[in-house]
Enzyme design. Structure first.
Site, PDB file in Angstrom:
ATOM      1  N   ALA A  46     114.654 -45.724 -27.442  1.00 29.19           N
ATOM      2  CA  ALA A  46     115.037 -45.510 -26.044  1.00 29.19           C
ATOM      3  C   ALA A  46     114.008 -44.649 -25.344  1.00 29.19           C
ATOM      4  O   ALA A  46     113.088 -44.130 -25.980  1.00 29.19           O
ATOM      5  CB  ALA A  46     116.398 -44.823 -25.978  1.00 29.19           C
ATOM      6  N   ASN A  47     114.167 -44.514 -24.050  1.00 30.31           N
ATOM      7  CA  ASN A  47     113.347 -43.592 -23.274  1.00 30.31           C
ATOM      8  C   ASN A  47     114.150 -42.329 -23.015  1.00 30.31           C
ATOM      9  O   ASN A  47     115.377 -42.366 -23.018  1.00 30.31           O
ATOM     10  CB  ASN A  47     112.997 -44.223 -21.916  1.00 30.31           C
ATOM     11  CG  ASN A  47     111.799 -45.142 -22.014  1.00 30.31           C
ATOM     12  OD1 ASN A  47     111.162 -45.248 -23.053  1.00 30.31           O
ATOM     13  ND2 ASN A  47     111.497 -45.793 -20.917  1.00 30.31           N
ATOM     14  N   ARG A  48     113.459 -41.267 -22.723  1.00 29.51           N
ATOM     15  CA  ARG A  48     114.132 -40.038 -22.341  1.00 29.51           C
ATOM     16  C   ARG A  48     114.521 -40.162 -20.874  1.00 29.51           C
ATOM     17  O   ARG A  48     113.654 -40.421 -20.034  1.00 29.51           O
ATOM     18  CB  ARG A  48     113.125 -38.898 -22.444  1.00 29.51           C
ATOM     19  CG  ARG A  48     113.518 -37.800 -23.331  1.00 29.51           C
ATOM     20  CD  ARG A  48     112.475 -36.709 -23.181  1.00 29.51           C
ATOM     21  NE  ARG A  48     111.638 -36.617 -24.357  1.00 29.51           N
ATOM     22  CZ  ARG A  48     112.034 -36.054 -25.502  1.00 29.51           C
ATOM     23  NH1 ARG A  48     113.251 -35.577 -25.634  1.00 29.51           N
ATOM     24  NH2 ARG A  48     111.209 -35.978 -26.503  1.00 29.51           N
TER      25      ARG A  48
ATOM     26  N   ALA B 141     114.684 -45.556 -16.526  1.00 31.12           N
ATOM     27  CA  ALA B 141     113.580 -45.448 -17.468  1.00 31.12           C
ATOM     28  C   ALA B 141     113.790 -46.555 -18.497  1.00 31.12           C
ATOM     29  O   ALA B 141     114.433 -46.350 -19.529  1.00 31.12           O
ATOM     30  CB  ALA B 141     113.582 -44.083 -18.129  1.00 31.12           C
ATOM     31  N   VAL B 142     113.299 -47.734 -18.153  1.00 32.02           N
ATOM     32  CA  VAL B 142     113.547 -48.912 -18.995  1.00 32.02           C
ATOM     33  C   VAL B 142     112.636 -48.859 -20.217  1.00 32.02           C
ATOM     34  O   VAL B 142     111.438 -48.594 -20.089  1.00 32.02           O
ATOM     35  CB  VAL B 142     113.254 -50.203 -18.183  1.00 32.02           C
ATOM     36  CG1 VAL B 142     113.564 -51.440 -19.001  1.00 32.02           C
ATOM     37  CG2 VAL B 142     114.037 -50.203 -16.872  1.00 32.02           C
TER      38      VAL B 142
END
Ligand code: CTP
Length: 414
Positions: free
Chosen positions: A216-218, A282-283
């Site tokens: 994932a992204n932060r 934030a994809v």
């Protein structure tokens, strides 16, 4: 004299007897989401499709059904019912009720109220395409328009009857809300994005490695959610497509919760059309090529299988370059750790956006997860550096810019 309700605009919803009556339930919820008071009145036919109990559960009040009900008449009375509102909406409006309205009939509560009201009237026709196209209905439409009645729809599409398509489908609840705000907005609900549809993405996306692991992204979702809240506060009809976040849904916003980038893209496309898209999520740029159905086990040798990744679809670019439903204004973000403005300019072009809000997310900036943000707005017109401010202030300022940039709508204030 019509009694003005001092606290909040109020709508009298007349539900007549068509299969689209079930959509009136969603309509009530969406009108109330916009802060409008809703009273409902049902014809006999409407009660064949939905119950007054269901309608009353959503309006939170009595549902009026009978002209000759002694209790109703003593309680409120059809003349008060006709007057104590800012707008009368007929949804769905059948061919029959339109014919009665055009002819000035008043033989049941709905038609009596429609004849007695001095409020603006908005109707959402819903009927079989042949009935809509019939010269008698078209004559009634012309008469009602000449009488000052406002219309929303009907739309083209599939009908409840299997295999039939054409013009006659009731406008979608969100379009009816938009039309309601158009009619009462300038007088009663003077907010800068009234009736505008704003589509926002927020938060991270999670891409499954196996049932327990993901990449994932932060992202906290704070900035995207703040923009959704600010747009709703200005009267916009906001759809927020959010990845998993730890903050509450903003009030007055339709929130669609998703997990992966592909789910986010599907939800965004399903939410079109929109006037404005703000893609703040934030994809995750990549996802595991073959997520495992079962949990991947360690084999005890210390060897780790490399993770094969494939690129995710670019949601902002799909919307910015949409062939048929591109929103008037498409806005993206650029999270950068170096060459902020140069990279943002590249993204502006590459993704077909109108504006990019570039922010420095390098370690120490405190942007990721924090409450403040420092952005530069990059557009074809140039670069505008905003000072450091809270994410809520960035949202308010952005919404102000959006309202100023959208082409003005037909002035309903004449
Ligand atoms: N974005 C998107 N879909 C993706 C990737 C990004 O919609 N698959 C959107 C983001 O919501 C943001 C903008 O594109 O509005 C830029 O995102 P950013 O992470 O800064 O850039 P990337 O396009 O991912 O490029 P890079 O990671 O190479 O900087």
């Amino acid at each position: 004299m019509r009694k003005a309700l001092p606290d909040r605009p109020s709508v009298l919803l007349v539900i007549s007897g068509g299969i689209a009556a079930y959509k009136a339930l969603d309509l009530i919820r969406r009108l109330r989401d916009r802060g409008l008071g809703v009273r409902a009145l049902m014809t006999k036919g409407a009660q064949e499709f939905v119950t007054p109990l269901a309608v009353g559960a959503l309006t939170g009040g009595k549902v009026f059904t009978d002209l000759f009900d002694r209790e109703d008449e003593q309680d409120v009375g059809h003349i008060r019912l006709a007057r104590e509102n800012d707008l009368v909406v007929v949804a769905p409006a059948t061919a029959d009720i339109m014919a009665k309205m055009a002819g000035g009939h008043a033989d049941d509560l709905a038609t009596a109220v429609l004849l007695a009201t001095q409020s603006p009237v908005l109707i959402a026709p819903a009927m079989n395409p042949a009935m809509w196209a019939h010269p008698a209905t078209q004559r009634n439409v012309a008469t009602l328009s000449a009488d000052g009645v406002n219309f929303v729809g009907p739309a083209r599409g599939e009908m409840a009857e299997a295999g039939e398509a054409g013009v006659g489908r009731m406008a979608e609840p969100l379009d009816i809300v938009s039309a309601v705000l158009d009619v009462i907005g300038p007088h009663q609900h003077a907010t800068r994005l009234a009736g505008r549809r704003v589509l926002i993405t927020s938060g991270p996306t999670l891409e499954a490695v196996d049932p327990v692991r993901y990449i994932a992204n932060r992202s906290s979702g704070k900035q995207g959610h703040a923009i959704a809240a600010a747009a709703a506060a200005e009267g916009a009809l906001v759809t927020l497509v959010s990845g998993p976040v730890g903050i509450p849904d903003p009030p007055g916003v339709t929130v669609i919760h998703v997990e992966s980038a592909r789910d986010m893209l599907a939800a965004v496309e399903a939410a079109l059309p929109a006037d404005v898209a703000v893609m703040a999520a934030a994809v995750a740029d990549w996802r595991p090529a073959k997520p495992s159905r079962g949990k991947i086990k360690k084999d005890g040798t210390g060897k780790v299988e490399p993770l094969q990744l494939v690129e995710n679809p670019d949601i902002l670019a799909s919307i910015g370059r949409h062939h048929t439903l591109r929103p008037t204004l498409v806005i993206g973000f650029a999270a950068e750790t170096a060459d902020l403005v140069r990279n943002a300019k590249v993204k502006l072009k590459a993704k077909g956006a109108d504006w990019i809000l570039a922010n420095d997310v390098s370690e120490g900036s405190g942007v990721m997860g924090g409450d403040d943000n420092t952005v530069s707005v990059v557009s074809a017109a140039g670069v505008e550096a905003w000072p450091k401010m809270t994410k809520a202030d960035v949202a308010a300022r952005l919404v102000e810019r959006i309202a100023a940039a959208l082409p003005r709508r037909r002035e309903a204030a004449e």
